[in-house]
Scaffold this motif. Structure first.
Motif, short mmCIF file in Angstrom:
data_model
loop_
_atom_site.label_atom_id
_atom_site.label_comp_id
_atom_site.label_asym_id
_atom_site.label_seq_id
_atom_site.Cartn_x
_atom_site.Cartn_y
_atom_site.Cartn_z
N MET A 60 0.84 -1.20 0.00
CA MET A 60 0.00 0.00 0.00
C MET A 60 0.87 1.25 0.00
SD MET A 60 -3.26 -0.63 -0.18
CE MET A 60 -4.28 0.64 0.57
N LYS A 61 2.00 1.21 0.75
CA LYS A 61 2.93 2.35 0.75
C LYS A 61 3.46 2.60 -0.64
CE LYS A 61 4.81 2.38 5.45
NZ LYS A 61 4.96 1.03 6.05
N ARG A 62 3.85 1.50 -1.30
CA ARG A 62 4.38 1.63 -2.68
C ARG A 62 3.33 2.22 -3.61
NH1 ARG A 62 8.50 -1.36 -4.49
NH2 ARG A 62 9.73 -2.47 -2.95
N ALA A 63 2.11 1.71 -3.48
CA ALA A 63 1.03 2.20 -4.34
C ALA A 63 0.80 3.69 -4.09
CB ALA A 63 -0.25 1.42 -4.09
N LEU A 64 0.88 4.08 -2.81
CA LEU A 64 0.66 5.48 -2.46
C LEU A 64 1.74 6.37 -3.09
CD1 LEU A 64 -1.16 7.32 -0.69
CD2 LEU A 64 0.56 7.12 1.09
N LEU A 65 3.01 5.92 -2.94
CA LEU A 65 4.13 6.68 -3.49
C LEU A 65 4.00 6.76 -5.03
CD1 LEU A 65 6.83 8.07 -3.00
CD2 LEU A 65 7.95 5.84 -3.23
N GLY A 66 3.69 5.63 -5.64
CA GLY A 66 3.57 5.58 -7.09
C GLY A 66 2.50 6.51 -7.61
N THR A 67 1.32 6.46 -6.99
CA THR A 67 0.23 7.30 -7.48
C THR A 67 0.47 8.77 -7.17
OG1 THR A 67 -1.00 6.77 -5.49
CG2 THR A 67 -1.56 5.52 -7.45
N ILE A 120 1.41 14.03 -9.65
CA ILE A 120 2.18 15.26 -9.82
C ILE A 120 2.56 15.48 -11.27
CG2 ILE A 120 4.37 16.39 -9.25
CD1 ILE A 120 4.20 15.14 -6.51
N SER A 121 2.88 14.40 -11.99
CA SER A 121 3.35 14.64 -13.35
C SER A 121 2.23 14.58 -14.38
CB SER A 121 4.49 13.68 -13.70
OG SER A 121 3.99 12.43 -14.06
N THR A 122 1.24 13.76 -14.15
CA THR A 122 0.27 13.55 -15.22
C THR A 122 -0.85 14.60 -15.24
OG1 THR A 122 -0.71 11.71 -16.42
CG2 THR A 122 -1.44 11.99 -14.19
N ALA A 123 -1.23 15.11 -14.04
CA ALA A 123 -2.34 16.05 -13.99
C ALA A 123 -2.05 17.38 -14.72
CB ALA A 123 -2.77 16.30 -12.54
N PRO A 124 -0.84 17.97 -14.55
CA PRO A 124 -0.54 19.19 -15.31
C PRO A 124 -0.59 18.97 -16.82
CG PRO A 124 1.08 18.90 -13.59
CD PRO A 124 0.26 17.65 -13.62
N ILE A 149 10.92 3.45 -9.81
CA ILE A 149 12.03 4.28 -10.32
C ILE A 149 11.61 4.92 -11.65
CG2 ILE A 149 14.36 4.22 -11.28
CD1 ILE A 149 14.97 2.05 -9.15
N LEU A 150 10.96 4.12 -12.49
CA LEU A 150 10.48 4.65 -13.77
C LEU A 150 9.51 5.80 -13.55
CD1 LEU A 150 10.43 4.04 -16.91
CD2 LEU A 150 8.19 3.06 -16.44
N LEU A 151 8.55 5.60 -12.64
CA LEU A 151 7.58 6.67 -12.36
C LEU A 151 8.30 7.93 -11.88
CD1 LEU A 151 4.62 4.83 -10.55
CD2 LEU A 151 4.75 5.64 -12.89
N PHE A 152 9.34 7.72 -11.03
CA PHE A 152 10.08 8.87 -10.52
C PHE A 152 10.80 9.61 -11.65
CE2 PHE A 152 14.05 10.74 -9.04
CZ PHE A 152 13.55 11.66 -8.14
N ILE A 153 11.47 8.85 -12.50
CA ILE A 153 12.22 9.49 -13.60
C ILE A 153 11.27 10.28 -14.51
CG2 ILE A 153 13.60 9.06 -15.68
CD1 ILE A 153 14.79 6.64 -14.26
N ILE A 154 10.16 9.66 -14.87
CA ILE A 154 9.23 10.35 -15.77
C ILE A 154 8.63 11.59 -15.10
CG2 ILE A 154 7.00 10.11 -16.95
CD1 ILE A 154 7.85 7.33 -17.78
N CYS A 155 8.35 11.47 -13.80
CA CYS A 155 7.84 12.62 -13.06
C CYS A 155 8.86 13.77 -13.09
CB CYS A 155 7.55 12.19 -11.63
SG CYS A 155 6.90 13.50 -10.59
N VAL A 196 3.21 11.16 -24.15
CA VAL A 196 3.54 9.74 -24.32
C VAL A 196 4.23 9.20 -23.07
CG1 VAL A 196 4.95 8.11 -25.61
CG2 VAL A 196 3.70 9.88 -26.83
N LEU A 197 5.23 9.92 -22.57
CA LEU A 197 5.95 9.47 -21.37
C LEU A 197 4.99 9.23 -20.21
CD1 LEU A 197 9.16 11.68 -21.25
CD2 LEU A 197 9.05 9.21 -21.45
N ASN A 198 4.08 10.18 -20.00
CA ASN A 198 3.18 10.06 -18.86
C ASN A 198 2.15 8.96 -19.06
OD1 ASN A 198 3.40 12.16 -16.57
ND2 ASN A 198 4.07 13.19 -18.43
N LEU A 199 1.77 8.73 -20.31
CA LEU A 199 0.85 7.62 -20.55
C LEU A 199 1.55 6.30 -20.28
CD1 LEU A 199 -1.01 8.92 -23.71
CD2 LEU A 199 -1.96 8.54 -21.44
N VAL A 200 2.85 6.24 -20.63
CA VAL A 200 3.60 5.00 -20.37
C VAL A 200 3.72 4.78 -18.86
CG1 VAL A 200 5.85 3.92 -20.52
CG2 VAL A 200 4.84 4.93 -22.54
N SER A 201 4.01 5.84 -18.10
CA SER A 201 4.12 5.62 -16.66
C SER A 201 2.74 5.34 -16.07
CB SER A 201 4.84 6.77 -15.97
OG SER A 201 4.00 7.87 -15.79
#
Lengths: 290, 244
Positions: free
Chosen positions: A15-22, A27-31, A141-147, A190-195
């Motif tokens: 659940m912690k991981r899911a929270l961090l991931g989302t 932060i990156s996808t909404a803008p 890590i991927l989510l972080f990089i794309i963010c 594209v990047l954000n859709l992939v993440s």
């Protein structure tokens, strides 16, 4: 009460991981979604999210549910579609929305076929609806990089991007940033859709992008508050979706999107800007005072 | 300042204007008139370099691209975008601020001064979607003012705008001209052209007339312009290749 909200996150690592991931995803996808909406490209975003599927599916064909392989496949397919749809729009007279529909229906079908050929129904569900509760280190890590890439690029291209949305001809008359901003932005999509694909699945990822912006538009008028509110809404939806799916045991990503859908429904009725009931109230009040 | 040499321009190989030869000199104040589809907007976009000539060229003499400012048709602007009048005008500072730098205090003063000059004092924070057509046109002019350009290209600045706004904005244009700017504006209202513009260029697929307004705007020229403009639109798709 507080225990109900925090308990699952305190107790379980997944659940912690899911929270961090989302959180990173919000932060990156909404803008990005705000700009897609303002450029009236919401449907384009939808089409692109489906177009990523065949690429990810080919990655799956070679390496199973590997984050790296599916990311690379998705990125290649997404970038290809950005280029192709640009060319198609310029070279043919087909109306843009119909060629987009053609694009995304075909890609979705091909993607589902490829995955069904070599995987099980569980794999298919995984790809279509994501695995929010099973994000491994590579995915995080991927989510972080794309963010990080998204925030940096937005910071750098913010002004040209805004100008390109409002008044593309004028921007073109004073600088060459227009094209760079346009294509840079599409690459971010594209990047954000992939993440989003990893956390939410191909069918739901675009929802976390578009819906917060659509909801926020009913409440605030200026661009910066619009972006901030969208991020906040996206994250609240993620947290409530995670909790709901934890207690009721339903898949997470549809729950997240459903809560955004509920927020949209409330906003359509009661939103400060153009909400249906709000407008009605304003009219009757004017009528009464007149 | 600008010279058109045997210039043929158009979109997708459909020529809009043929074999144009003309010179725009420093300090000119020109009205560009002609029927719809005569190639007026295309000519402005060719000067800006957005549209490449099909044949011939535009020669720039003693002016660089950054000294040209362009006022698009207001229909080309997305008026629903959530941005204030002040922020919109600030986009005109691009050559000073570039894509990254923040707007300084002096620049903000300049923006407010420009808004005052076009009669939009007090509207700084107003979102552009809450402005009327005339008010928005004034804001477009304010942005033009802060660009400090030497050559001003305006595409239908007075379309769908009320009398008072036209008069106020015309004054701004005259001031700019008096302080040395060269101006080319697409205008439809002939009365306005006769009253304010010293020179006129009539385009209708070719150059019908160019010179002092009183000498160029004649019944004969206007009749010629409209007969060509509305005439055989399809016939000249391949005309460039005939000449080439």
């Amino acid at each position: 009460m507080l225990e109900i909200l925090t308990g699952p996150f305190a107790e379980f690592l997944f659940m912690k991981r899911a929270l961090l991931g989302t959180l990173m995803l919000s932060i990156s996808t909404a803008p990005i979604g705000v700009f897609l909406m303002l450029r009236r490209m919401s449907l384009t975003g939808d089409a692109m999210s489906h177009a990523i599927l065949p690429g990810a599916a080919i990655g799956f064909l070679f390496a199973g549910l590997s984050v790296t392989a599916m990311t690379i496949g998705g990125l290649i397919a997404g970038s290809l579609v950005v280029l192709l749809s640009g060319v198609a729009a310029r070279q043919t007279d087909t109306a843009e929305d119909s060629s987009l529909a053609a694009f995304y229906l075909t890609s979705l079908a091909i993607g589902v076929m490829i995955i069904s050929m070599s995987g099980s129904n569980v794999d298919l569900m995984n790809v279509l609806f994501g695995s929010t509760l099973a994000l491994d280190n590579t995915a995080l890590i991927l989510l972080f990089i794309i963010c990080a890439i998204t925030l940096l690029t937005l910071a750098v291209f913010y002004r040209p991007l805004v100008m390109e949305c409002i008044d593309a001809d004028f921007l073109k008359s004073i600088s060459r940033y227009g094209a760079a901003a346009h294509y840079g932005f599409l690459i971010l999509v594209v990047l954000n859709l992939v993440s989003g694909f990893h956390a939410m699945g191909t069918l739901m990822s675009v929802g976390l992008m578009i819906l917060p912006a659509t909801v926020a538009r009913f409440w605030v008028k200026q661009l910066e508050p619009l972006i901030l509110l969208s991020v906040l809404l996206a994250f609240i939806a993620c947290v409530s979706g995670l909790l709901f799916s934890y207690y009721v045991s339903v898949p997470t990503s549809p729950t997240i999107i459903t809560s955004l859908g509920a927020a949209y429904f409330v906003s359509v009725l009661f939103g400060l800007n153009n909400g249906i009931v709000t407008q009605w109230l304003i009219r009757t009040r004017k009528h009464l005072s007149a | 300042m600008l010279k058109f040499e045997n210039l043929t321009i158009g979109y997708n190989r459909h020529p809009a204007v043929h074999h144009l030869n003309a010179t725009i000199s420093e300090g000119d104040f020109i009205a560009l008139i002609g029927p719809n589809g005569a190639g007026k907007s295309t000519l402005l976009k060719t000067i800006l370099g957005h549209v490449l000539p099909l044949e011939g060229k535009v020669l720039f003499n003693n002016i660089s691209k950054t000294e040209i400012s362009y006022l698009p048709q207001s229909s080309a602007v997305d008026r629903k975008f959530p941005i204030s009048a002040e922020q919109f005008v600030a986009t005109g500072l691009w050559h000073e601020s570039g894509p990254f730098q923040r707007i300084t205090k002096e620049q903000r003063e300049k923006i407010h001064h420009a808004l005052r000059r076009v009669g939009m004092h007090g509207f700084e924070k107003r979102p552009i979607n809450a402005l009327s057509g005339g008010q928005f046109q004034r804001v477009l002019f304010a942005r033009k003012l802060i660009q400090n350009a030497r050559l001003l290209l305006l595409d239908e600045p007075f379309a769908a705008v009320d009398e008072q706004t036209i008069e106020d904005l015309m004054k701004v244009l005259i001031e700019l001209h008096n302080s040395g700017a060269t101006i080319v504006a697409v205008v439809h209202n002939l009365e306005l052209v006769r009253k304010y513009f010293p020179k006129t260029m009539i385009l209708s697929r070719e150059l019908i007339g160019f010179g002092l307004t009183a000498e160029v705007i004649t019944t004969e020229n206007l009749a010629r312009a409209s007969s060509i403009g509305f005439g055989d639109v399809k016939a000249d798709i391949c005309e460039v290749s005939h000449h080439a």
